[in-house]
Scaffold this motif. Structure first.
Motif, PDB file in Angstrom:
ATOM      1  N   VAL A  29     -26.051  19.838  22.987  1.00  0.00           N
ATOM      2  CA  VAL A  29     -25.209  18.709  23.369  1.00  0.00           C
ATOM      3  C   VAL A  29     -26.136  17.556  23.739  1.00  0.00           C
ATOM      4  O   VAL A  29     -27.041  17.732  24.565  1.00  0.00           O
ATOM      5  CB  VAL A  29     -24.295  19.040  24.564  1.00  0.00           C
ATOM      6  N   THR A  30     -25.910  16.400  23.145  1.00  0.00           N
ATOM      7  CA  THR A  30     -26.707  15.210  23.428  1.00  0.00           C
ATOM      8  C   THR A  30     -25.813  14.139  24.018  1.00  0.00           C
ATOM      9  O   THR A  30     -24.754  13.825  23.461  1.00  0.00           O
ATOM     10  CB  THR A  30     -27.385  14.674  22.157  1.00  0.00           C
ATOM     11  N   PHE A  31     -26.215  13.593  25.146  1.00  0.00           N
ATOM     12  CA  PHE A  31     -25.518  12.489  25.795  1.00  0.00           C
ATOM     13  C   PHE A  31     -26.354  11.229  25.622  1.00  0.00           C
ATOM     14  O   PHE A  31     -27.542  11.213  25.933  1.00  0.00           O
ATOM     15  CB  PHE A  31     -25.318  12.780  27.282  1.00  0.00           C
ATOM     16  N   THR A  32     -25.717  10.161  25.131  1.00  0.00           N
ATOM     17  CA  THR A  32     -26.408   8.891  24.944  1.00  0.00           C
ATOM     18  C   THR A  32     -25.773   7.848  25.849  1.00  0.00           C
ATOM     19  O   THR A  32     -24.665   7.375  25.581  1.00  0.00           O
ATOM     20  CB  THR A  32     -26.336   8.426  23.480  1.00  0.00           C
ATOM     21  N   PRO A  33     -26.439   7.474  26.941  1.00  0.00           N
ATOM     22  CA  PRO A  33     -25.873   6.464  27.841  1.00  0.00           C
ATOM     23  C   PRO A  33     -25.861   5.089  27.185  1.00  0.00           C
ATOM     24  O   PRO A  33     -26.564   4.848  26.208  1.00  0.00           O
ATOM     25  CB  PRO A  33     -26.814   6.503  29.051  1.00  0.00           C
ATOM     26  N   ALA A  34     -25.053   4.199  27.736  1.00  0.00           N
ATOM     27  CA  ALA A  34     -24.963   2.850  27.174  1.00  0.00           C
ATOM     28  C   ALA A  34     -26.298   2.133  27.250  1.00  0.00           C
ATOM     29  O   ALA A  34     -26.660   1.363  26.350  1.00  0.00           O
ATOM     30  CB  ALA A  34     -23.882   2.056  27.909  1.00  0.00           C
ATOM     31  N   VAL A  59     -30.187  11.938  25.996  1.00  0.00           N
ATOM     32  CA  VAL A  59     -30.583  13.090  26.794  1.00  0.00           C
ATOM     33  C   VAL A  59     -29.987  14.350  26.171  1.00  0.00           C
ATOM     34  O   VAL A  59     -28.786  14.398  25.901  1.00  0.00           O
ATOM     35  CB  VAL A  59     -30.066  12.960  28.250  1.00  0.00           C
ATOM     36  N   GLN A  60     -30.827  15.335  25.919  1.00  0.00           N
ATOM     37  CA  GLN A  60     -30.310  16.606  25.418  1.00  0.00           C
ATOM     38  C   GLN A  60     -29.864  17.424  26.619  1.00  0.00           C
ATOM     39  O   GLN A  60     -30.667  18.007  27.350  1.00  0.00           O
ATOM     40  CB  GLN A  60     -31.364  17.358  24.612  1.00  0.00           C
ATOM     41  N   VAL A  61     -28.556  17.469  26.837  1.00  0.00           N
ATOM     42  CA  VAL A  61     -27.978  18.112  28.015  1.00  0.00           C
ATOM     43  C   VAL A  61     -28.350  19.580  28.065  1.00  0.00           C
ATOM     44  O   VAL A  61     -28.678  20.128  29.134  1.00  0.00           O
ATOM     45  CB  VAL A  61     -26.444  17.949  28.015  1.00  0.00           C
ATOM     46  N   THR A  62     -28.317  20.225  26.925  1.00  0.00           N
ATOM     47  CA  THR A  62     -28.537  21.664  26.870  1.00  0.00           C
ATOM     48  C   THR A  62     -29.997  22.041  27.091  1.00  0.00           C
ATOM     49  O   THR A  62     -30.310  23.221  27.273  1.00  0.00           O
ATOM     50  CB  THR A  62     -28.060  22.210  25.516  1.00  0.00           C
ATOM     51  N   ALA A  63     -30.913  21.070  27.114  1.00  0.00           N
ATOM     52  CA  ALA A  63     -32.323  21.361  27.377  1.00  0.00           C
ATOM     53  C   ALA A  63     -32.670  21.202  28.851  1.00  0.00           C
ATOM     54  O   ALA A  63     -33.773  21.548  29.271  1.00  0.00           O
ATOM     55  CB  ALA A  63     -33.207  20.439  26.539  1.00  0.00           C
ATOM     56  N   LEU A  64     -31.720  20.696  29.646  1.00  0.00           N
ATOM     57  CA  LEU A  64     -31.966  20.461  31.061  1.00  0.00           C
ATOM     58  C   LEU A  64     -31.786  21.737  31.874  1.00  0.00           C
ATOM     59  O   LEU A  64     -30.949  22.578  31.548  1.00  0.00           O
ATOM     60  CB  LEU A  64     -31.014  19.393  31.599  1.00  0.00           C
ATOM     61  N   LYS A 100     -27.866  16.433  38.326  1.00  0.00           N
ATOM     62  CA  LYS A 100     -28.117  14.994  38.459  1.00  0.00           C
ATOM     63  C   LYS A 100     -27.366  14.211  37.384  1.00  0.00           C
ATOM     64  O   LYS A 100     -26.786  13.147  37.660  1.00  0.00           O
ATOM     65  CB  LYS A 100     -29.616  14.705  38.361  1.00  0.00           C
ATOM     66  N   LEU A 101     -27.353  14.736  36.166  1.00  0.00           N
ATOM     67  CA  LEU A 101     -26.628  14.074  35.080  1.00  0.00           C
ATOM     68  C   LEU A 101     -25.148  13.983  35.400  1.00  0.00           C
ATOM     69  O   LEU A 101     -24.520  12.923  35.238  1.00  0.00           O
ATOM     70  CB  LEU A 101     -26.844  14.844  33.779  1.00  0.00           C
ATOM     71  N   ARG A 102     -24.567  15.077  35.878  1.00  0.00           N
ATOM     72  CA  ARG A 102     -23.146  15.072  36.232  1.00  0.00           C
ATOM     73  C   ARG A 102     -22.869  14.092  37.371  1.00  0.00           C
ATOM     74  O   ARG A 102     -21.885  13.353  37.347  1.00  0.00           O
ATOM     75  CB  ARG A 102     -22.684  16.480  36.622  1.00  0.00           C
ATOM     76  N   ARG A 103     -23.742  14.075  38.352  1.00  0.00           N
ATOM     77  CA  ARG A 103     -23.556  13.207  39.516  1.00  0.00           C
ATOM     78  C   ARG A 103     -23.636  11.733  39.131  1.00  0.00           C
ATOM     79  O   ARG A 103     -22.846  10.906  39.602  1.00  0.00           O
ATOM     80  CB  ARG A 103     -24.627  13.518  40.561  1.00  0.00           C
ATOM     81  N   ASP A 104     -24.575  11.393  38.259  1.00  0.00           N
ATOM     82  CA  ASP A 104     -24.854   9.989  37.959  1.00  0.00           C
ATOM     83  C   ASP A 104     -24.054   9.424  36.794  1.00  0.00           C
ATOM     84  O   ASP A 104     -23.832   8.209  36.735  1.00  0.00           O
ATOM     85  CB  ASP A 104     -26.352   9.802  37.653  1.00  0.00           C
ATOM     86  N   ASN A 105     -23.643  10.265  35.847  1.00  0.00           N
ATOM     87  CA  ASN A 105     -23.064   9.756  34.600  1.00  0.00           C
ATOM     88  C   ASN A 105     -21.660  10.246  34.273  1.00  0.00           C
ATOM     89  O   ASN A 105     -20.976   9.621  33.464  1.00  0.00           O
ATOM     90  CB  ASN A 105     -23.979  10.104  33.422  1.00  0.00           C
ATOM     91  N   PHE A 106     -21.237  11.356  34.873  1.00  0.00           N
ATOM     92  CA  PHE A 106     -19.962  11.949  34.522  1.00  0.00           C
ATOM     93  C   PHE A 106     -19.017  11.957  35.724  1.00  0.00           C
ATOM     94  O   PHE A 106     -19.444  12.042  36.871  1.00  0.00           O
ATOM     95  CB  PHE A 106     -20.145  13.392  34.034  1.00  0.00           C
ATOM     96  N   GLY A 107     -17.721  11.874  35.437  1.00  0.00           N
ATOM     97  CA  GLY A 107     -16.692  12.020  36.454  1.00  0.00           C
ATOM     98  C   GLY A 107     -15.760  13.143  36.055  1.00  0.00           C
ATOM     99  O   GLY A 107     -15.646  13.477  34.865  1.00  0.00           O
TER     100      GLY A 107
END
Length: 231
Positions: A62-67, A72-77, A84-91
């Motif tokens: 899964v890759t997330f590309t911020p604006a 960021v390759q989510v599955t490599a974290l 941190k990704l969930r806290r900062d970028n996802f709701g």
């Protein structure tokens, strides 16, 4: 063409003998609303959890590309990176809201900002602004048990977006509501996400909720079986 914000490739996830995801490929574009439908046990909630970095797949990416920023390759974290990704970028908005009943509405929303390092005064001000925008002005001091189901879900929506989350994941956000309140919550959810240029991924069993989204994906036995654009 609108760029993708989430790209899933060949996702596989099993739980013992059960295959929840069986090689799923999916692209979610920035600013769109996507409904994921399917019977109980079809894999739709597992798909949402993998996209959001809550659950790691056995295979696939899964890759997330911020604006603004690099992909960021989510599955490599690791767990810390995904947190941190969930806290900062996802709701997140869930069927029961998962709000803290001992806190007031404004405290529930402000807490999402405070854990990112924003001071209490600014967090409370921004939380109150979101609550007012979602029709809850004057209810900031009420505890969750003093609110109706629809009002509590709007608090959850405010909490999901007060940090400026680029993607909101909603799992059966109207499942416990009557049809009129369900419509009101979807109005609020779409206003807070796609109408602000953000992205919404919603798991639902309700065809009326799915019809409000720009695109509907159907899942069966861990596979995507149909994709459609709502009228």
């Amino acid at each position: 063409m609108t760029s993708s914000v989430l790209q899933a490739t060949r996702l596989v996830k099993t739980f013992g003998p059960t295959t929840a995801l069986a090689g799923v490929d999916l692209t979610i574009r920035r600013g769109e609303s996507v409904a994921v439908m399917g019977a109980s046990g079809s894999g739709k909630t597992t798909l949402l959890h993998v996209l959001a970095g809550i659950t790691t797949p056995d295979q696939g990416e899964v890759t997330f590309t911020p604006a603004n920023g690099a992909a960021v390759q989510v599955t490599a974290l690791g767990e810390t990176g995904r947190s941190k990704l969930r806290r900062d970028n996802f709701g997140f908005v869930f069927q029961q809201g998962l709000l803290m009943p001992e806190l007031t509405a404004v405290e529930n929303v402000a807490l999402a900002l405070m854990i990112t390092g924003v001071g209490r005064a600014e967090s409370t001000e921004r939380a109150a602004s979101w609550l007012a925008a979602l029709g809850l002005g004057g209810m900031e001091g009420r505890r969750i048990g003093e609110l109706s189901g629809g009002q509590a879900q709007r608090v959850a929506i405010a909490r999901a977006q007060v940090t400026g989350a680029e993607v909101v994941f909603a799992d059966e956000p109207t499942g416990a509501l009557d049809s009129r309140t369900s419509g009101e919550v979807m109005d609020a959810l779409l206003w807070a996400t796609t109408q602000q240029g953000r992205t919404l991924v919603v798991v639902t069993h309700d065809a009326d909720v799915a019809a409000r989204c720009a695109r509907t994906i159907s899942v069966r036995d861990g596979r995507l079986i149909t994709e459609g654009v709502s009228a």
